[in-house]
Design a protein around this motif. Structure first.
Motif, PDB file in Angstrom:
ATOM      1  N   GLU A 299      33.330  54.740  -9.711  1.00 12.47           N
ATOM      2  CA  GLU A 299      33.655  54.329 -11.222  1.00 12.47           C
ATOM      3  C   GLU A 299      32.654  55.062 -11.837  1.00 12.47           C
ATOM      4  N   THR A 300      33.258  55.849 -13.140  1.00 12.51           N
ATOM      5  CA  THR A 300      32.481  56.309 -14.180  1.00 12.51           C
ATOM      6  C   THR A 300      31.539  55.523 -15.301  1.00 12.51           C
ATOM      7  N   SER A 301      32.301  54.368 -15.460  1.00 18.53           N
ATOM      8  CA  SER A 301      31.757  53.612 -16.272  1.00 18.53           C
ATOM      9  C   SER A 301      32.098  52.289 -16.205  1.00 18.53           C
ATOM     10  N   GLY A 302      31.727  51.225 -16.627  1.00 16.84           N
ATOM     11  CA  GLY A 302      31.914  49.656 -16.510  1.00 16.84           C
ATOM     12  C   GLY A 302      31.203  48.978 -17.383  1.00 16.84           C
ATOM     13  N   GLY A 303      31.499  47.540 -17.527  1.00 24.52           N
ATOM     14  CA  GLY A 303      31.036  46.707 -18.244  1.00 24.52           C
ATOM     15  C   GLY A 303      31.152  45.329 -18.030  1.00 24.52           C
ATOM     16  N   ALA A 304      30.460  44.260 -18.469  1.00 26.06           N
ATOM     17  CA  ALA A 304      30.651  42.907 -18.359  1.00 26.06           C
ATOM     18  C   ALA A 304      30.347  42.017 -19.776  1.00 26.06           C
TER      19      ALA A 304
END
Length: 613
Positions: A299-304
């Motif tokens: 994955e290049t980016s992510g968030g929660a």
């Protein structure tokens, strides 16, 4: 039934207590206790599961054909966002069982990451509603509601569909209830290779490469009457979705994908007596996402994002004419971005207090006035207000009036993205006016609602002198138009005929440049005809969408041409509890776009089996 009894029946969260007569009834508990009150003053279009089966691909398709909302979809099943009355996706509130669930990061919701069959009823409410439903309820709100029956015993439902492009949709629901306890569980699963081909202008063929998607949804809910006037309830929803983003140049373009996991949990304690009702809710919602800039790489980016919510709704009848409603809410919003999302680890507190006063001078006349103040960490929020009135003037004519001030709070991305976030942003605000008219003649019903809206301090991301995009309050937008709906329904013997025709005109201008906003068509027309005879049902539905600009300068060469799309379907019941259905979508094989460069499918088919017992 006198007005006093009518009011209690409508306002009670499960409608089982009457002044002077407390008798247990077979009832339905709705998690959004405000919805019955909203319907007294505003038009809400309700879409049932039976309606949803006509457009079972996804929620985007359903809203496109069965509401005045414009849906911008980056290819079937990909990123999708709504536009109410010429506003943006960030100015639409998604409300799950009375709780605003717009993303803390983007300030909006992705329609295709919400399960179509995860809810008992979908409500479409045009116009502002921030006094009750909070940030984003400027252009309108989409309500995803669940309910629980009492005294209904055991019921089960199964819907299974096979469609073009290797598409499978499956839904199963089960419920049990007696006079004190109600339980419901449901699950849905959709998967599609989604590799459709479309012939574009000039004979060029478009293939929806890398367009496959997958999603699974699970819901469980229960309610228990712990005492004659007290009830506790709980609902939980889990959604897991995967979308591959379409590419136009095959192997020459890097293929990407997006994964999301959403979790929502709500507990409520409802206390209802002959004079007052109180609903206390505690909710936890969580959104997780991962973006893959290359499907073959990590994955290049992510968030929660995690939200902790407490909400109390107190409703009291002074007498048969006056009603007081006080709504208090407190939230803790947490977010964490990783990789290129550049958010970091953030948290903010938010609270609000709202008061509404309702007056019923006669059985045919009613008024509501509301005021609300939000308290949000790190920025100043405005005082909001609303006023509505409705008069059933004659047996054939009803008239309503609504005035309100609404807002949208800056999202986490707006405030904290590095670089470009702006902690000095003001919330977007809007002033709105709506005049609703409803005419009834025999089996016909005609609704006409002109409206006006002025939006201030619109948040935009614009180029800065440093070379990156930054968030700022710039635009002023003026939107006005009319929404109308003509309905007809008649039953005669074993026959039933129902039809509706909806038309919306939307003029939405950026006042700084006096141009129509992008992706806001001037004209939209929807219609359907349903016919039932004994065990056979047939329907036809159509949608016309006018010329739609895709840039802010009304550039005709890049605009989406107008189009007309027609669908049809038929089903037959057999062995009492079984139904077999067949659908043809886009009968005319129209090539059409809701987003530049990404056409939606041509003619396609599906066959389905429904079981009720």
């Amino acid at each position: 039934m006198d007005i006093k009894r009518s009011l209690v029946l409508l306002f009670s969260s499960y409608g089982c207590f009457l002044f002077g007569q407390e008798k247990a009834l077979d009832t339905i508990y709705v998690f959004d206790s405000q919805m019955n009150k909203v319907k007294l003053f505003h038009h809400v279009t309700n879409i049932t599961n039976e309606d949803a089966e006509k457009n079972s691909t996804n929620l985007s398709e359903l809203l496109r054909f069965q509401s005045p909302v414009y849906i911008k979809e980056n290819g079937r099943g990909a990123v999708s966002s709504p536009s109410f009355r010429g506003t943006t996706a960030q100015q639409t509130a998604f409300v799950w069982n009375g709780i605003n669930i717009n993303s803390s990061f983007l300030g909006q919701g992705d329609i295709n990451n919400m399960a179509l069959f995860g809810y008992d009823q979908i409500g479409i409410k045009p116009g502002g509603g921030s006094v009750i439903y909070g940030s984003g309820a400027i252009g309108g709100s989409i309500h995803l509601n669940n309910s629980l029956d009492f005294n209904k015993g055991f019921h089960a439902f199964l819907f299974s569909e096979f469609a073009s492009f290797n598409t499978y949709n499956n839904v199963v629901k089960g419920s049990y209830s007696n006079d004190k306890f109600s339980f419901k569980v449901s699950g849905s699963h959709s998967i599609s290779q989604n590799d459709y081909e479309v012939e574009e202008a000039g004979g060029k063929k478009y293939t929806n490469d890398n367009g496959k998607y997958y999603n699974t949804n699970f819901n469980i809910a229960a309610a228990y009457k712990i005492a004659p006037h007290h009830q506790i309830s709980w609902i939980s929803e889990t959604f897991n979705g995967k979308q591959h983003y379409p590419v136009r140049f095959g192997d020459l373009e890097t293929k990407t994908k997006y994964h999301t996991q959403n979790f929502r949990n709500l507990m409520a304690w409802d206390w209802n007596t002959t004079r007052f009702s109180n609903s206390f809710k505690a909710a936890y919602t969580e959104e997780n996402f991962q973006y893959f800039g290359d499907i073959a790489e990590p994955e290049t980016s992510g968030g929660a994002g995690k939200n902790y919510i407490l909400k109390n709704d107190f409703n009291y009848f002074l007498n048969s004419k006056w009603n007081i409603n006080i709504i208090g809410e407190f939230q803790v919003n947490k977010g964490k971005g990783e990789g290129s999302s550049k958010i970091g680890d953030i948290s903010r507190n938010a609270g609000s207090i709202a008061g509404l006063l309702r007056y019923f001078p006669t059985k045919d006349l009613r008024f509501e006035a509301g005021i609300k103040k939000d308290f949000v960490e790190d920025f100043k929020s405005p005082v909001l207000f609303s006023f509505s009135g409705k008069w059933n003037a004659t047996q054939w004519y009803d008239v309503g009036l609504s005035v309100s001030r609404n807002f949208k709070a800056p999202s986490f991305n707006d405030l904290y993205w590095t670089p470009g976030g702006n902690l000095n942003l003001k919330p977007e605000t809007s002033y709105q006016f709506e005049w609703s008219n409803q005419f009834k003649l025999g089996n016909f019903k005609l609704s006409i609602a002109p409206y006006y809206m002025n939006i201030r301090d619109m948040i935009q991301w614009l180029p800065t002198i440093s070379g990156y995009y930054g968030a700022s309050n710039t635009n002023r937008v003026e939107s006005y138009g009319v929404e109308s709906q003509l309905e007809f329904e008649k039953k005669f013997g074993k026959h039933m005929l129902k039809s509706n025709l909806g038309y919306s005109y939307t003029k939405s201008k950026d006042l700084d440049i006096q141009k129509q906003l992008m992706y806001v068509p001037l004209h939209k027309l929807t219609g359907s005809i349903d016919y039932r005879y004994d065990f056979v049902k047939v329907y036809v539905q159509g949608m016309f969408n006018g010329l739609t600009y895709t840039d802010s300068n009304e550039k005709r060469s890049d605009a989406l041409d107008s189009y007309f799309v027609m669908n049809a379907g038929a089903s037959a019941a057999f062995f009492k509890n079984y139904s077999l259905g067949f659908k043809v979508n886009n009968i005319l094989n129209e090539t059409y776009y809701t987003m530049l460069s990404y056409p939606l499918p041509g003619r396609n088919y599906s066959i389905s089996l429904t079981i009720n017992f």
